[in-house]
Design a protein around this motif. Structure first.
Motif, short mmCIF file in Angstrom:
data_model
loop_
_atom_site.label_atom_id
_atom_site.label_comp_id
_atom_site.label_asym_id
_atom_site.label_seq_id
_atom_site.Cartn_x
_atom_site.Cartn_y
_atom_site.Cartn_z
N GLU A 12 -53.64 -82.13 30.60
CA GLU A 12 -54.19 -83.06 30.86
C GLU A 12 -52.58 -83.49 32.61
O GLU A 12 -52.38 -83.47 33.35
CB GLU A 12 -54.15 -84.02 29.92
CG GLU A 12 -54.16 -85.35 30.71
CD GLU A 12 -54.14 -86.46 29.25
OE1 GLU A 12 -54.48 -87.75 29.25
OE2 GLU A 12 -54.80 -86.17 28.36
N ILE A 13 -51.23 -82.86 30.98
CA ILE A 13 -49.96 -83.18 32.13
C ILE A 13 -50.30 -82.23 33.46
O ILE A 13 -49.81 -83.00 34.13
CB ILE A 13 -49.40 -83.28 30.96
CG1 ILE A 13 -49.09 -83.56 29.70
CG2 ILE A 13 -47.87 -83.19 31.76
CD1 ILE A 13 -48.06 -83.07 28.41
N VAL A 14 -50.56 -80.57 33.62
CA VAL A 14 -49.96 -80.44 34.68
C VAL A 14 -51.23 -81.39 35.56
O VAL A 14 -50.86 -80.95 36.99
CB VAL A 14 -50.69 -79.38 34.35
CG1 VAL A 14 -50.46 -77.72 35.15
CG2 VAL A 14 -49.39 -78.24 33.32
N THR A 15 -52.51 -81.29 35.14
CA THR A 15 -53.30 -81.61 35.85
C THR A 15 -52.92 -83.03 36.55
O THR A 15 -52.89 -83.03 37.65
CB THR A 15 -54.89 -82.05 35.17
OG1 THR A 15 -55.01 -80.92 34.73
CG2 THR A 15 -55.77 -82.56 36.66
N GLY A 34 -45.02 -90.06 27.07
CA GLY A 34 -46.19 -89.70 27.68
C GLY A 34 -46.56 -89.91 29.19
O GLY A 34 -45.25 -89.01 29.66
N LEU A 35 -47.33 -90.29 29.48
CA LEU A 35 -48.00 -89.55 31.22
C LEU A 35 -47.00 -90.95 32.27
O LEU A 35 -46.95 -90.17 33.15
CB LEU A 35 -49.36 -89.57 30.91
CG LEU A 35 -49.67 -88.16 30.73
CD1 LEU A 35 -51.40 -89.06 30.65
CD2 LEU A 35 -49.98 -87.09 31.28
N ASP A 36 -46.63 -91.55 31.20
CA ASP A 36 -45.83 -92.67 32.06
C ASP A 36 -44.74 -91.98 32.79
O ASP A 36 -44.20 -92.34 33.32
CB ASP A 36 -45.69 -94.10 31.34
CG ASP A 36 -45.31 -93.61 30.21
OD1 ASP A 36 -44.53 -92.60 29.75
OD2 ASP A 36 -44.51 -94.61 29.65
N GLN A 37 -44.16 -90.58 31.85
CA GLN A 37 -43.44 -90.15 32.70
C GLN A 37 -43.46 -89.63 34.70
O GLN A 37 -42.45 -89.63 35.12
CB GLN A 37 -42.74 -88.92 31.98
CG GLN A 37 -42.49 -89.40 30.92
CD GLN A 37 -42.49 -87.80 30.24
OE1 GLN A 37 -40.98 -86.81 30.31
NE2 GLN A 37 -43.26 -87.31 29.08
N VAL A 38 -44.57 -89.31 34.76
CA VAL A 38 -45.20 -89.05 35.96
C VAL A 38 -43.97 -89.91 37.15
O VAL A 38 -43.70 -89.80 38.07
CB VAL A 38 -46.26 -88.56 35.97
CG1 VAL A 38 -46.75 -88.58 37.63
CG2 VAL A 38 -46.61 -87.62 35.59
#
Length: 558
Positions: A341-344, A272-276
């Motif tokens: 969404e990920i790239v943004t 998920g986005l928590d990787q960021v």
């Protein structure tokens, strides 16, 4: 005009050859002075003598070309080096030779519980899919797992398939495919995500072997004039290496990393986005380790697969052996809405995004994601780049400059060769050949180019790739230029892609990629000067010496 008197003589003075500064045609009649690891002057030969002191090393180029050191914008050094130290099939000439090399390695290493390595070529096997029985004939009693040269497929023997618990009832994963026999039994080749089915049982690459692989790879790359690179997979699992970041961390600690490296942190597409947040922490950790020799400010996203196993994402369907349309348009590994969404989010966090985008649909989806990020975040200095770009629609080629996206080309592939002609073009729609690696169109539309090799997928030699970028024909091969002559680029543009273009992508254009006063003396000497050769002989130009921060780190004569 430079001042005539120099207070500090140069440590090294290059004279007697043309100077490619990182763009345009080379300078003639100029010398380059290096002091304290940086370029201190680029002056006419008539003024060079004032830079010579009693300890100055004068390098007579004798007609060779002095260029900025090459930077590879897409490479996998750790796995490449490890493969060189394991069962290496990259030099095999055909299927029989590949099998013989596996047998020789197994015989020479009787205590290895599993035989691992890679480098086999798909075009050596019918349909690009080698059979388990070929391996069974030479290694029947130990598991064998070998990655293809492009790292998108795995070849396994029966012992490995059984050890992994794979059989006819095992379904294809959503991001891969198992080649099967008539009854559904795995035939021996596992494409894309299906390769991961062995991960829970095959031995992991140890830390010492991974470290040795990096150092071996660094030696190979420096000998090719490469003084910096972007590692396109800093994560877990590539070639069995568990933690690529830890390998670089060790090299920084030991002082053995000589090149300048940008690491692309691997995006787990099942996560998920928590990787960021985790990636931000790793980026900060590396920023504190060293003065910028290795950074982790990039994230790698796999948008699709490859065309030769029909997993590259296409706008039109693949065809079957009889030329009929199938229902297969390849795989988008990340849903396009999710990709945006990920790239943004990555862009907002200050990351560069490094896309694997090979098919025309993948290119469109990646550019759409960059566009979405710009719409939300405004213009940033992300320098996002799309690698591979095998098939690009003309309308998409025009979007690169509009979106400040960089075209990261692997020029060595832009020619007729067996894998393309036998495993790819026959299964694409009419007219697809004209859209293969359209470098000329990208340049005409104002796209900025960077260049890389994808080694160990293919040779890491920049001059081999530059030759094909200029000619679109492999050396000593009788063939029409792939895609037509209009897809060629000139030598200065190809050289710039591998120097200043890749330095720009690596956010190192402030001190590398150019021969300019104040820049690091990361340099390469090429002989013969490629600008003096006919286009079909550019490949004859080879590296005679490589310099990093003014220090000779490779010499062909030493």
């Amino acid at each position: 005009m430079r001042k005539a008197r120099v207070l500090v003589p140069a440590d090294v003075l290059f004279t007697g050859g043309a100077v490619f500064t990182g763009r345009d045609e080379p300078l003639q009649g100029h010398a380059v002075a290096v002091t304290g690891g940086a370029i201190s002057a680029v002056v006419p030969e008539t003024e060079a003598s004032v830079w010579i002191g009693p300890d100055t090393r004068v390098v007579d180029l004798d007609g060779s070309l002095l260029s900025p050191g090459f930077q590879d914008a897409h490479v996998h050094p750790v796995s490449a080096g490890v493969e060189l130290l394991m069962c290496n099939l990259s030099d095999a000439t055909d299927a029989a030779d590949a099998v013989a090399r596996v047998q020789a390695y197994a015989d020479a290493n009787p205590d290895e519980a599993w035989i691992q390595g890679g480098g086999w070529s798909m075009d050596h096997f019918p349909g690009g899919a080698p059979l388990r029985t070929l391996l069974d004939a030479v290694v029947p009693d130990r598991p064998v797992v070998l990655m293809s040269r492009d790292h998108h497929s795995t070849w396994a023997n029966t012992a490995a398939i059984r050890a992994a618990g794979i059989d006819a009832s095992t379904p294809d994963p959503v991001d891969g495919r198992i080649e099967r026999e008539a009854d559904g039994t795995p035939a021996g080749t596992f494409h894309e995500g299906a390769s991961d089915l062995f991960d829970h049982v095959r031995p992991k690459i140890g830390a010492d072997l991974a470290y040795a692989g990096l150092l071996r790879a660094q030696d190979e790359l420096i000998a090719l004039g490469i003084t910096g690179w972007q590692d396109a997979w800093v994560g877990t699992g590539l070639g069995g290496v568990q933690d690529v970041a830890s390998v670089y961390r060790r090299a920084l600690r030991d002082g053995t990393l000589r090149a300048h490296v940008v690491g692309a942190q691997w995006w787990e597409r099942s996560g998920g986005l928590d990787q960021v947040d985790e990636m931000i922490s790793r980026r900060a950790e590396f920023a504190a380790l060293d003065g910028g020799r290795a950074t982790l400010g990039t994230v790698k996203l796999m948008v699709d697969g490859v065309a030769e196993n029909q997993t590259a994402a296409m706008l039109t369907p693949y065809r079957d052996l009889h030329g009929h349309d199938t229902t297969n348009r390849g795989l988008s590994f990340i849903d396009p809405e999710r990709l945006r969404e990920i790239v943004t989010k990555l862009d907002a966090a200050g990351f560069q995004v490094h896309f694997h985008a090979l098919g025309d649909r993948a290119v469109r989806e990646a550019l759409d994601a960059v566009e979405a990020a710009r719409a939300t975040n405004g213009a940033t200095d992300g320098r996002h780049h799309l690698a591979h770009l095998q098939i690009v629609e003309e309308a998409e080629a025009a979007r690169f400059a509009e979106l400040d996206a960089v075209a990261n080309i692997q020029a060595l592939w832009a020619t007729h060769e067996d894998q393309l002609d036998e495993l790819t073009l026959p299964f694409l729609q009419d007219g697809a050949e004209a859209r293969q690696y359209p470098f000329g169109d990208l340049v005409r539309h104002g796209a900025r180019l960077a260049a890389g090799s994808d080694w160990p997928v293919s040779s890491a030699d920049p001059m081999d790739a530059i030759h094909i970028a200029v000619t679109r024909v492999a050396p000593d091969r009788e063939a029409e230029p792939l895609g037509g002559p209009h897809q060629r680029i000139d030598l200065a543009t190809a050289m710039a892609a591998y120097t200043s273009g890749s330095a720009y992508v690596n956010h190192r254009d402030h001190d590398t990629g150019h021969i300019r006063e104040g820049y690091l003396a990361n340099l390469v000497v090429l002989d013969p000067d490629p600008f003096t050769l006919p286009a079909d002989e550019i490949h004859r130009s080879t590296v005679t010496s490589t310099w990093i921060e003014g220090e000779l780190v490779y010499s062909r004569t030493s």
